[in-house]
Design an enzyme around this catalytic site. Structure first.
Site, PDB file in Angstrom:
ATOM      1  CB  CYS A  37      -0.628   0.417   1.699  1.00  0.00           C
ATOM      2  SG  CYS A  37      -0.581  -0.441   2.324  1.00  0.00           S
ATOM      3  CB  CYS A 106      -3.546   4.620   4.366  1.00  0.00           C
ATOM      4  SG  CYS A 106      -3.196   5.584   3.743  1.00  0.00           S
TER       5      CYS A 106
END
Lengths: 126, 404
Positions: A37, A106
């Site tokens: 990610c 995130c």
């Protein structure tokens, strides 16, 4: 708020990250995140008298990831392990003012890395 | 601080002469092109002049040019319009690297029961002609393949794909938003083609769909029956005039191409840098570059601070937090995908090549220093091979590029 509408505090920590680099004689460290990610944070700590005597980070990630890493090390430095352990990701983003909402999950993982590093330190000591 | 706008595949600054011609319509030829009085007739004349000029450029008939609101609408009209007009054909062929507006239109039809083949690309981003040939069926409605890719600038062999489709009696649509007016395209075997204004220094909100005479499509926007019934809505005369005026814009193709190659050669001297996509079949102004072990949004942000405006394929910079599906389709390693930048050059790049390379180099090295991922020798070798390969291309095409 767009992805990259960062406030001045975030931009300042991004441009001039505090405590960035490798801690050569670290007592413990932890890495969180996932290369797939795009955000990975590594926190290294040096402990003396149950306090965080020194702390450094290395981060691959967006401006928010770098700024939160920098702020987390600022918040933790000099604190006792018990206090440092209580620092949450939310505390880090509050200290920076605000993050674009999409970045909260995130890119704001530095406190998790810190907590893990402290846990690793305690595990090593046993 | 000076600013260098290197994001022309996102959008462009409107050309001065285009702006003047558009402004004239705003102030003088402001009528509704469907009105029958003098003011309306004047607007109609402007609109049809614009259509004629575009048709002349494309080498087609005026009635084959439909004005739309832009590339997204043109692509939707082509695909959905064909589907509505040909309800018995339930199979579509497209590629995995199409623009989201094509992919979403096709996915919509898929959810309504259409079968879709998404053609893969090779590591350079090219579609195989054999794949196109192989996938065509009796019930294939349309093959939709883009001319120039928006992220990697790779140019597909539209003429050959079109030839295959024509021979097999299948409609062929090409999304030419990134190539229109910049990369010559022979429409001989193309049945439908989408173009957009704002990528070529015309205003936003105007596009065209070329529909070959005899190809039947149904409208997706209905109402007043403008554009021969294929696109209702008051005609965007200023936009159409601007789009036609963009035909005369000098995009400085050769100078920008030379700039691009200088910048690529400079970027490849940065350790852990690689160029994504084929070098030979590539639009003149695209650089898609990846740097190992760093993240593209932060790279873009550092460059932004230096007044260099580019975009990135990194997940962090996308509103959906997904990394570039185009780079994934090329099987670019994820450690490179996150550190990807797209530079789409225009006049701003000319003469600034060294400055651009230096600023990117500084920023990459700064972020590398912060990154926990160190650049290993193993990776370096892979990159070095690629570098040699591309440098050969850049320095005069003397040797054939090796296939990998």
């Amino acid at each position: 708020m767009g992805n990259t509408d960062y406030n001045e505090a975030v931009m300042d920590h991004f441009r001039n990250p505090r405590n960035m680099g490798e801690l050569k004689d670290a007592d413990a460290e932890a890495t969180v995140g996932n290369p797939s990610c795009g955000d990975v944070m590594r926190i290294m700590i040096k402990v003396s008298d149950d306090k965080i005597a020194d702390i450094k980070f290395q981060t691959m990630g967006c401006a928010a990831a770098i700024a939160t890493s920098s702020m987390a090390t600022e918040l933790a430095k000099g604190k006792s392990l018990d206090e440092a352990e209580k620092i949450s990701n939310k505390d880090v983003s509050l200290a920076l003012g605000e993050l674009p909402p999409i970045k909260e999950h995130c890119s704001n993982l530095a406190a998790d890395a810190l907590r893990l590093a402290i846990a690793n330190f305690r595990k090593n000591k046993k | 601080m000076r600013g260098l706008y290197l994001d022309n595949a996102a959008t462009t600054r409107v050309d001065e002469n285009v702006a003047l011609s558009v402004n004239e319509v705003f102030l003088e030829s402001y009528g509704n092109a469907s009105s029958l009085h003098k003011v309306g007739r004047q607007a109609r004349m402007k609109l049809e002049d614009a259509r004629g000029k575009i048709a002349n450029y494309l080498g087609c008939k005026s009635k084959e040019v439909i004005f739309t609101s832009g590339g997204t609408e043109s692509n939707n009209l082509a695909i959905r319009g064909l589907a509505k007009a040909n309800p018995l054909k339930k199979h579509i062929i497209t590629s995995v690297i199409e623009h989201p507006c094509v992919l979403d239109a096709v996915r919509d039809l898929e959810s309504e029961g259409y079968e879709v083949d998404y053609l893969e690309v090779d590591s350079k981003g090219l579609i195989s002609l054999d794949d196109v040939e192989e996938k065509i069926r009796k019930d294939t409605l349309v093959v939709s393949i883009m001319h120039v890719n928006n992220e990697i600038g790779v140019v597909q062999d539209i003429e050959e794909i079109g030839r295959i489709c024509r021979m097999r009696g299948v409609y062929f649509h090409t999304d030419n938003v990134q190539g229109f007016l910049k990369k010559k395209l022979d429409l001989g075997f193309v049945d439908l083609m989408s173009g957009s204004g704002h990528k070529v220094q015309a205003p936003k909100g105007i596009g065209i769909l070329y529909v070959r005479e005899g190809v039947v499509i149904e409208p997706i926007v209905t109402g007043g029956g403008q554009e021969g019934g294929l696109r209702s809505g008051t005609e965007n005369v200023p936009g159409a005039v601007g789009l036609a005026a963009a035909i005369d814009v000098d995009f400085k193709l050769n100078k920008v191409l030379a700039s691009r190659d200088l910048i690529i050669a400079g970027l490849l001297k940065i350790p852990g840098a690689k160029i994504n996509g084929d070098m030979e079949h590539r639009v003149y102004n695209n650089i898609s570059v990846s740097f190992y072990g760093i993240e593209g949004e932060s790279l873009m942000m550092l460059l932004n601070e230096d007044g260099i405006y580019v975009s990135t394929g990194s997940a962090c910079a996308s509103s959906k937090l997904k990394e570039s599906y185009v780079l994934k389709a090329l099987k670019v390693d994820e450690m490179y995908i996150h550190g990807s930048l797209r530079l789409s050059l225009g006049a701003d790049a000319i003469g600034e090549e060294d400055y651009i390379v230096e600023k990117i180099r500084e920023s990459v090295l700064k972020l590398r220093e912060m990154s926990p991922f160190k650049f290993s020798e193993e990776n370096l070798k892979d990159v070095r091979d690629k570098k040699l390969e591309i440098r050969k291309e850049v320095l005069g095409n003397e040797e054939e590029q090796e296939d990998n």
